[in-house]
Scaffold this active site. Structure first.
Site, mmCIF file in Angstrom:
data_model
loop_
_atom_site.group_PDB
_atom_site.id
_atom_site.type_symbol
_atom_site.label_atom_id
_atom_site.label_comp_id
_atom_site.label_asym_id
_atom_site.label_seq_id
_atom_site.Cartn_x
_atom_site.Cartn_y
_atom_site.Cartn_z
ATOM 1 C CG ASP A 194 8.373 53.974 -16.963
ATOM 2 O OD1 ASP A 194 8.079 53.736 -15.758
ATOM 3 O OD2 ASP A 194 9.409 53.460 -17.360
ATOM 4 C CB CYS A 246 -2.686 49.862 -9.288
ATOM 5 S SG CYS A 246 -0.895 50.576 -9.688
ATOM 6 C CB CYS A 302 2.862 56.082 -5.958
ATOM 7 S SG CYS A 302 2.008 55.862 -7.728
ATOM 8 C CB CYS A 339 3.014 51.328 -3.779
ATOM 9 S SG CYS A 339 1.532 50.449 -4.312
ATOM 10 N N GLY A 365 7.388 39.186 -12.066
ATOM 11 C CA GLY A 365 8.050 38.730 -10.927
ATOM 12 C C GLY A 365 9.166 37.590 -11.426
ATOM 13 C CG ASN A 388 -0.524 40.806 -7.950
ATOM 14 O OD1 ASN A 388 -1.159 41.243 -8.937
ATOM 15 N ND2 ASN A 388 0.555 41.298 -7.406
ATOM 16 N N GLY A 389 -0.441 41.379 -4.532
ATOM 17 C CA GLY A 389 -0.864 42.399 -3.697
ATOM 18 C C GLY A 389 -0.151 42.488 -2.595
ATOM 19 C CB CYS A 424 2.982 38.658 -7.524
ATOM 20 S SG CYS A 424 4.101 38.720 -6.150
ATOM 21 C CB SER A 477 8.823 50.690 -18.981
ATOM 22 O OG SER A 477 10.202 51.266 -18.421
ATOM 23 C CB CYS A 502 -4.897 53.701 -6.068
ATOM 24 S SG CYS A 502 -3.781 53.894 -5.082
ATOM 25 C CE1 TYR A 524 9.027 49.488 -15.216
ATOM 26 C CE2 TYR A 524 8.039 48.532 -13.404
ATOM 27 C CZ TYR A 524 9.016 48.694 -14.385
ATOM 28 O OH TYR A 524 10.034 47.742 -14.186
HETATM 29 P P1 AMP Z 1 15.176 55.157 -10.919
HETATM 30 O O1 AMP Z 1 16.212 54.876 -11.555
HETATM 31 O O2 AMP Z 1 15.319 54.820 -9.174
HETATM 32 O O3 AMP Z 1 14.757 56.513 -10.723
HETATM 33 O O4 AMP Z 1 14.025 54.277 -11.165
HETATM 34 C C1 AMP Z 1 13.260 54.626 -12.477
HETATM 35 C C2 AMP Z 1 13.310 53.565 -13.398
HETATM 36 O O5 AMP Z 1 12.717 52.238 -12.814
HETATM 37 C C3 AMP Z 1 12.397 53.786 -14.560
HETATM 38 O O6 AMP Z 1 13.307 53.073 -15.746
HETATM 39 C C4 AMP Z 1 11.111 52.812 -14.259
HETATM 40 O O7 AMP Z 1 10.797 52.120 -15.446
HETATM 41 C C5 AMP Z 1 11.662 51.691 -13.395
HETATM 42 N N1 AMP Z 1 10.661 51.456 -12.403
HETATM 43 C C6 AMP Z 1 9.955 52.491 -11.786
HETATM 44 N N2 AMP Z 1 9.046 51.849 -10.640
HETATM 45 C C7 AMP Z 1 9.575 50.460 -10.545
HETATM 46 C C8 AMP Z 1 9.380 49.316 -9.906
HETATM 47 N N3 AMP Z 1 8.315 49.824 -8.905
HETATM 48 N N4 AMP Z 1 9.851 48.330 -10.317
HETATM 49 C C9 AMP Z 1 10.735 48.238 -11.012
HETATM 50 N N5 AMP Z 1 11.018 49.045 -11.959
HETATM 51 C C10 AMP Z 1 10.613 50.539 -11.759
#
Ligand code: AMP
Length: 470
Positions: free
Chosen positions: A358, A248, A448, A394, A41, A115-116, A15, A295, A445, A254
């Protein structure tokens, strides 16, 4: 024709919050601030404004630009406002749960945007309900309002009392009658910054919100600090016991916008540095570095720079993809994947490619991208990830799947490499991440990645329980 759901290969952001005090166009500024924070968000947004002795709220589901038109903003006139963009990390996702949350009692009016993620919310809720509190939503943020309503004393005493009851992550903005309040939990899990716009005060999750409204960054809200702003004057108290900072790291990896300065450090430059470290740790013979947009861009640039390789944005992303799409009757190979990403054949064919991402969560994105690149004729595909393997969920406001869905919690790097079909796969080491973050002189932190959790939830779900055991 059939309607299909796009596989959710992205998770949902957390958020974003903004607060304005002492400006004749407070709601307009809150709106613009939320606009800048939209990446935090996209599910719902809302603004509460205070005009005279009255507070008014407008909330909706969807994007900021769709929820607030000129007429709505004109109606929301007043000199102080708070705003929120949300993707739920707790509670379900109905309009009822959109924030800010506004409550009126015989004594006062309180609006809160959070947010949190609180880790003892069920315990507090049960206790408050046993004393007769009636909750209007399933949001953890609503407990702040009930706790404040039950506290005694002046506002700073009531805030201290309320905040000393909650555990977990909160970066909050509140309107308590004529006072704008900004507060950050003692660990400082989520960011929160303070700025000035002429004589007005501004608070926001990220500094990119200040840039859009022309505000000057003043400083970050300190972990454990409660700031009260009334009639242009700012008062700061630090009544909660001091603990080690736990900012964090994922904000840098990201979440935050690259143009924001988070924890005193520019996000883009931090990501680039992570990419350089990754190239040093896991070099590879290749022809091109290709980012996973958006990202992965800054880390890819850092990687390319350190490796002395050309950088090509050869995987184009469609930014207008919705969750559902109409698929033709005759199936098209890799259709679902191509809706979102498409490689530039002319750039990748016959090339040895380093794909920089990322993070890997479930592994879905890379699995698809690697097969797209192969189909487009890439000769070799080397995946490099600018964060360590995500092995834990998380509990502090970032929406990650449960441990059993996290690919790295259940598979070795070699197994993941095979699953995504890459020629090689390497993650940034935890040591390298910590080295980069340590240069910022804050406590972080990285639970994760490292499993080093503090302030664990008092109420773990069945899914999350194995995390604590293992
Ligand atoms: P995945 O495809 O499940 O491996 O997710 C990785 C992708 O999701 C990467 O492109 C990240 O940039 C993005 N990502 C990682 N963590 C989050 C998150 N908590 N919320 C949204 N996107 C995320």
């Amino acid at each position: 024709m059939s309607e299909n759901r796009l596989p959710l290969d992205r998770f949902h952001d957390e958020c974003g919050v903004v607060g304005i005090s002492g400006h004749p166009e407070a709601s307009h500024l809150a709106y613009l601030g939320l606009y800048a924070l939209q990446h935090r968000g996209q599910e719902s947004a809302g603004i509460v404004v205070r005009n005279g002795t009255q507070m008014h709220v407008h909330k909706g589901t969807g994007l900021v630009a769709d929820i607030f038109g000129q007429d709505v903003l004109r109606r929301l006139s007043g000199r102080s406002a708070i705003g929120h963009v949300r993707y739920s990390t707790a509670g379900d996702s109905t309009l009822r749960n959109a924030q800010p949350f506004l409550a009126e009692s015989s004594r006062s009016q309180v609006a809160v945007a959070h947010n949190g993620n609180l880790t003892n919310v069920d315990t507090i809720r049960a206790e408050l309900e046993s004393y007769g509190s009636i909750f209007q939503s399933t949001m953890d943020s609503e407990v702040f309002v009930h706790l404040l309503a039950r506290s005694r004393g002046d506002l700073s005493e009531r805030l201290t009392d309320a905040l000393s009851r909650v555990r977990g992550a909160y970066s909050l903005v509140m309107l308590c009658d004529d006072t704008l309040v900004a507060a950050r939990d003692p660990y400082g899990f989520r960011p929160l910054s303070l700025g000035r716009l002429g004589a007005a005060w501004v608070v926001a999750s990220e500094t990119c919100a200040f840039d859009l409204i022309g505000a000057e960054f003043e400083r970050d809200v300190e972990p454990g600090e409660i700031i009260l702003i009334r009639r242009g004057r700012l008062r700061s108290i630090q009544p909660l016991p001091r603990v080690e900072e736990r900012f964090c790291v994922f904000e840098h990896i990201y979440f935050s916008r690259p143009d924001s300065n988070v924890y005193g450090q520019n996000v883009y430059q931090t990501r680039k540095q992570l990419g350089r470290e990754l190239a040093k740790e896991s070099p590879v013979e290749a022809d091109l570095v290709v980012p996973v947009l958006d990202s992965g861009c800054a880390a890819s640039l850092g990687f390319a720079e350190a490796a002395g390789l050309p950088y090509e944005t050869a995987l184009i992303r469609n930014h207008y993809v919705r969750r559902t799409f109409i698929e033709p009757e005759q199936s098209i190979r890799l259709f679902g994947v191509r809706v979102k990403h498409n490689p530039i054949r002319e750039v990748v064919a016959g090339k040895r490619i380093v794909v920089v991402e990322d993070s890997i969560v479930r592994g879905t994105t890379l699995n698809k991208l690697v097969s797209l690149l192969r189909t487009a004729g890439a000769q070799e595909i080397h995946v490099r990830v600018s964060s360590p393997p995500t092995t834990g969920s998380c509990f502090y406001g970032i929406d990650t799947p449960t441990k059993k869905e996290l690919i790295a919690a259940n598979h070795s790097t070699e197994e993941i490499r095979k699953m995504i079909g890459a020629d090689t796969l390497a993650y940034l080491s935890l040591e390298a991440l910590r080295r980069v973050e340590a240069s910022m002189k804050h406590g972080f932190c990285d639970a994760c990645f490292s499993g080093d959790y503090v302030a664990l939830p008092e109420e773990a779900t069945d899914d999350q329980l194995p995390l604590f055991k293992g």
